[in-house]
Scaffold this motif. Structure first.
Motif, short mmCIF file in Angstrom:
data_model
loop_
_atom_site.label_atom_id
_atom_site.label_comp_id
_atom_site.label_asym_id
_atom_site.label_seq_id
_atom_site.Cartn_x
_atom_site.Cartn_y
_atom_site.Cartn_z
N GLN A 1 -9.12 88.49 87.17
CA GLN A 1 -10.22 88.41 86.22
C GLN A 1 -11.48 88.86 86.94
OE1 GLN A 1 -10.42 88.07 82.97
NE2 GLN A 1 -8.18 88.13 83.12
N ALA A 2 -12.41 89.43 86.22
CA ALA A 2 -13.65 89.87 86.86
C ALA A 2 -14.80 89.83 85.87
CB ALA A 2 -13.49 91.29 87.40
N ASP A 3 -15.94 89.37 86.36
CA ASP A 3 -17.17 89.44 85.58
C ASP A 3 -18.04 90.58 86.07
OD1 ASP A 3 -16.94 86.91 83.93
OD2 ASP A 3 -16.62 86.13 85.95
N PHE A 4 -17.95 90.87 87.37
CA PHE A 4 -18.70 91.98 87.97
C PHE A 4 -17.79 92.71 88.95
CE2 PHE A 4 -21.81 88.80 86.81
CZ PHE A 4 -22.82 89.55 86.22
N ILE A 5 -17.94 94.03 89.03
CA ILE A 5 -17.24 94.82 90.04
C ILE A 5 -18.30 95.64 90.79
CG2 ILE A 5 -15.44 96.51 90.52
CD1 ILE A 5 -14.26 95.91 87.74
N LEU A 6 -18.44 95.37 92.08
CA LEU A 6 -19.38 96.12 92.91
C LEU A 6 -18.62 97.22 93.62
CD1 LEU A 6 -20.94 93.52 92.25
CD2 LEU A 6 -21.70 93.45 94.64
N VAL A 7 -19.10 98.47 93.48
CA VAL A 7 -18.40 99.61 94.07
C VAL A 7 -19.31 100.29 95.08
CG1 VAL A 7 -17.22 101.79 93.58
CG2 VAL A 7 -17.12 99.94 91.91
N SER A 8 -18.84 100.40 96.33
CA SER A 8 -19.69 100.92 97.41
C SER A 8 -19.79 102.43 97.43
CB SER A 8 -19.17 100.43 98.77
OG SER A 8 -17.91 101.05 99.08
N HIS A 9 -18.69 103.11 97.08
CA HIS A 9 -18.70 104.58 97.05
C HIS A 9 -17.44 105.07 96.34
CE1 HIS A 9 -16.45 103.80 100.77
NE2 HIS A 9 -16.08 105.07 100.85
N GLY A 10 -17.34 106.39 96.20
CA GLY A 10 -16.32 106.94 95.32
C GLY A 10 -14.94 107.11 95.90
N HIS B 1 -11.75 102.65 97.87
CA HIS B 1 -12.81 101.70 97.52
C HIS B 1 -12.99 101.62 96.00
CE1 HIS B 1 -14.16 101.15 101.70
NE2 HIS B 1 -13.47 102.27 101.80
N PHE B 2 -13.10 102.81 95.38
CA PHE B 2 -13.21 102.89 93.91
C PHE B 2 -11.95 102.30 93.29
CE2 PHE B 2 -13.12 105.15 89.82
CZ PHE B 2 -14.37 104.81 89.35
N GLY B 3 -10.80 102.65 93.87
CA GLY B 3 -9.53 102.01 93.54
C GLY B 3 -9.28 101.84 92.06
N ASP B 4 -9.07 100.59 91.65
CA ASP B 4 -8.69 100.25 90.28
C ASP B 4 -9.89 99.84 89.42
OD1 ASP B 4 -5.68 100.40 90.60
OD2 ASP B 4 -6.22 99.04 92.23
N THR B 5 -11.07 100.27 89.81
CA THR B 5 -12.29 99.88 89.09
C THR B 5 -12.19 100.14 87.59
OG1 THR B 5 -13.70 100.17 91.02
CG2 THR B 5 -14.78 100.37 88.88
N ILE B 6 -11.76 101.34 87.21
CA ILE B 6 -11.75 101.71 85.79
C ILE B 6 -10.81 100.79 84.99
CG2 ILE B 6 -11.18 103.54 84.12
CD1 ILE B 6 -13.59 104.37 85.66
N SER B 7 -9.59 100.62 85.49
CA SER B 7 -8.63 99.83 84.70
C SER B 7 -9.04 98.36 84.63
CB SER B 7 -7.22 99.98 85.27
OG SER B 7 -7.12 99.39 86.54
N ILE B 8 -9.56 97.82 85.72
CA ILE B 8 -9.98 96.41 85.70
C ILE B 8 -11.18 96.23 84.77
CG2 ILE B 8 -10.82 94.44 87.05
CD1 ILE B 8 -9.36 95.64 89.49
N ALA B 9 -12.13 97.17 84.84
CA ALA B 9 -13.33 97.06 84.00
C ALA B 9 -12.97 97.16 82.52
CB ALA B 9 -14.34 98.14 84.38
N LYS B 10 -12.07 98.07 82.19
CA LYS B 10 -11.68 98.23 80.78
C LYS B 10 -10.94 96.99 80.26
CE LYS B 10 -11.48 103.24 80.29
NZ LYS B 10 -10.60 104.41 80.13
N ARG B 11 -10.07 96.43 81.11
CA ARG B 11 -9.29 95.28 80.67
C ARG B 11 -10.12 94.01 80.55
NH1 ARG B 11 -7.02 91.52 83.66
NH2 ARG B 11 -7.24 92.75 85.55
N THR B 12 -11.03 93.81 81.51
CA THR B 12 -11.76 92.54 81.58
C THR B 12 -13.14 92.59 80.95
OG1 THR B 12 -12.78 93.10 83.70
CG2 THR B 12 -10.62 91.98 83.78
N GLY B 13 -13.69 93.81 80.78
CA GLY B 13 -15.07 93.92 80.31
C GLY B 13 -16.09 93.64 81.41
N ALA B 14 -15.63 93.60 82.65
CA ALA B 14 -16.54 93.35 83.78
C ALA B 14 -17.63 94.42 83.84
CB ALA B 14 -15.75 93.36 85.09
N ILE B 15 -18.77 94.02 84.34
CA ILE B 15 -19.89 94.94 84.53
C ILE B 15 -19.71 95.66 85.87
CG2 ILE B 15 -22.40 95.10 84.83
CD1 ILE B 15 -22.61 92.53 83.11
#
Ligand code: NI
Ligand code: MN
Length: 230
Positions: free
Chosen positions: A40-49, A53-67
Motif C-alpha cells: 500500500q502507498a500514500d506517497f511514492i518518492l522517486v529519486s531519478h529515472g 529506482h523508478f521501478g514499479d512506480t507507475i503500477s503502484i501509483a495507478k493501483r493505490t492512488g499514491a501521490i
C-alpha cells in the motif's frame, strides 16, 4: 515510525497510518523483499529515472492512488503514463506533507527513464518527520562536499556499491562529512558488479567515525528512534 528496507534503494517508511515508498524497484529485483502488488502507498518518492529506482512506480501509483513526488520531468512522464496524483518539485525545494517535510536535494548522477525519456536532474531526499527525526536518502550519487549541509541527520542511507555510485571509500568519506547518528548502506549486492563486503565497511565506519552502521537485509524493518527523546 518504521523504515523497512525492500532491497537495493527501495524503502518503505511508515509514519502513523501513512505509507511512503522510496524508489520502489521490486518486480525486476530478485532480491526484493516483496512484490509491488502487496504494497500500500500514500506517497511514492522517486529519486531519478533509472529502472533500478523508478521501478514499479507507475503500477503502484495507478493501483493505490499514491501521490508520486519527484522532479518535474519525471512527474510529467508519470502523468503521460496515466498517473493521476502527482507532486512536482525541483532541487532545493521543500514541501510539508502529512508525515513531515520533504526537501529535494542534489545528487551527482544521471537520469533517463527506462524508455529513454530524459528524467531531469537526479536527486536525493532530506526528510524531517513529525517529531523532528531527520532522514537523508542520498540515492544514486557521487561523493560531494555539500553533503556537509545534511550534517547531523539521525539516519543516512548511502550507496556503497561503487561503479554507478559512491563505493566504500567515498561512502566512508560521506559519513565523515555528514556525521549521521546512524548510517544504512544500500545499493550494493544486487548484481555482481556492485558486490561489496558490507561487514568490512561497517567495521571501518565504526572504527573511523562516531556513527553507528546499521546493516539491513532486504525485508528487514527498523523502528526509528526519535533523537529528541534520547
Ligand atoms: Ni541510477
Ligand atoms: Mn541505481
Amino acid at each position: 515510525m518504521k523504515l523497512r528496507f525492500l532491497g537495493h534503494n527501495a524503502w518503505h517508511l511508515t509514519v502513523e497510518s501513512l505509507s511512503i515508498l522510496i524508489d520502489p524497484f521490486l518486480s525486476s529485483n530478485s532480491l526484493a523483499a516483496c512484490s509491488p502488488d502487496s504494497l500500500q502507498a500514500d506517497f511514492i518518492l522517486v529519486s531519478h529515472g533509472h529502472g533500478d529506482h523508478f521501478g514499479d512506480t507507475i503500477s503502484i501509483a495507478k493501483r493505490t492512488g499514491a501521490i508520486v513526488v519527484s522532479i518535474a520531468e519525471i512527474v510529467s512522464y508519470c502523468t503521460q503514463q496515466g498517473v493521476k496524483s502527482t507532486l512536482a518539485m525541483n532541487l532545493g525545494g521543500s514541501v510539508q506533507l502529512p508525515f513531515g517535510k520533504v526537501k529535494m536535494v542534489p545528487a551527482i548522477h544521471s537520469s533517463t527513464l527506462p524508455d529513454g525519456t530524459p528524467g531531469g536532474s537526479p536527486v536525493g531526499f532530506l526528510i524531517t518527520l513529525k517529531g523532528g527525526l531527520r532522514l537523508y536518502f542520498a540515492c544514486d550519487t557521487a561523493l560531494f562536499s555539500d553533503m556537509k549541509f545534511f550534517s547531523g541527520v539521525d539516519y543516512a542511507a548511502l550507496p556503497i556499491g561503487d561503479l554507478f555510485t559512491m563505493g566504500p571509500d567515498d561512502a566512508l568519506e560521506a559519513v565523515k562529512i555528514i556525521h549521521p547518528r546512524n548510517v544504512i548502506p544500500c545499493h550494493y549486492g544486487t548484481w555482481p558488479p556492485i558486490n561489496q563486503d558490507v561487514q568490512a565497511w561497517k567495521v571501518r565506519v565504526e572504527k573511523e567515525t562516531l556513527s553507528k552502521c546499521v546493516v539491513m537485509k532486504s525485508g528487514e524493518e527498523l523502528s526509528l528512534v526519535n533523537s529528541l527523546l534520547r
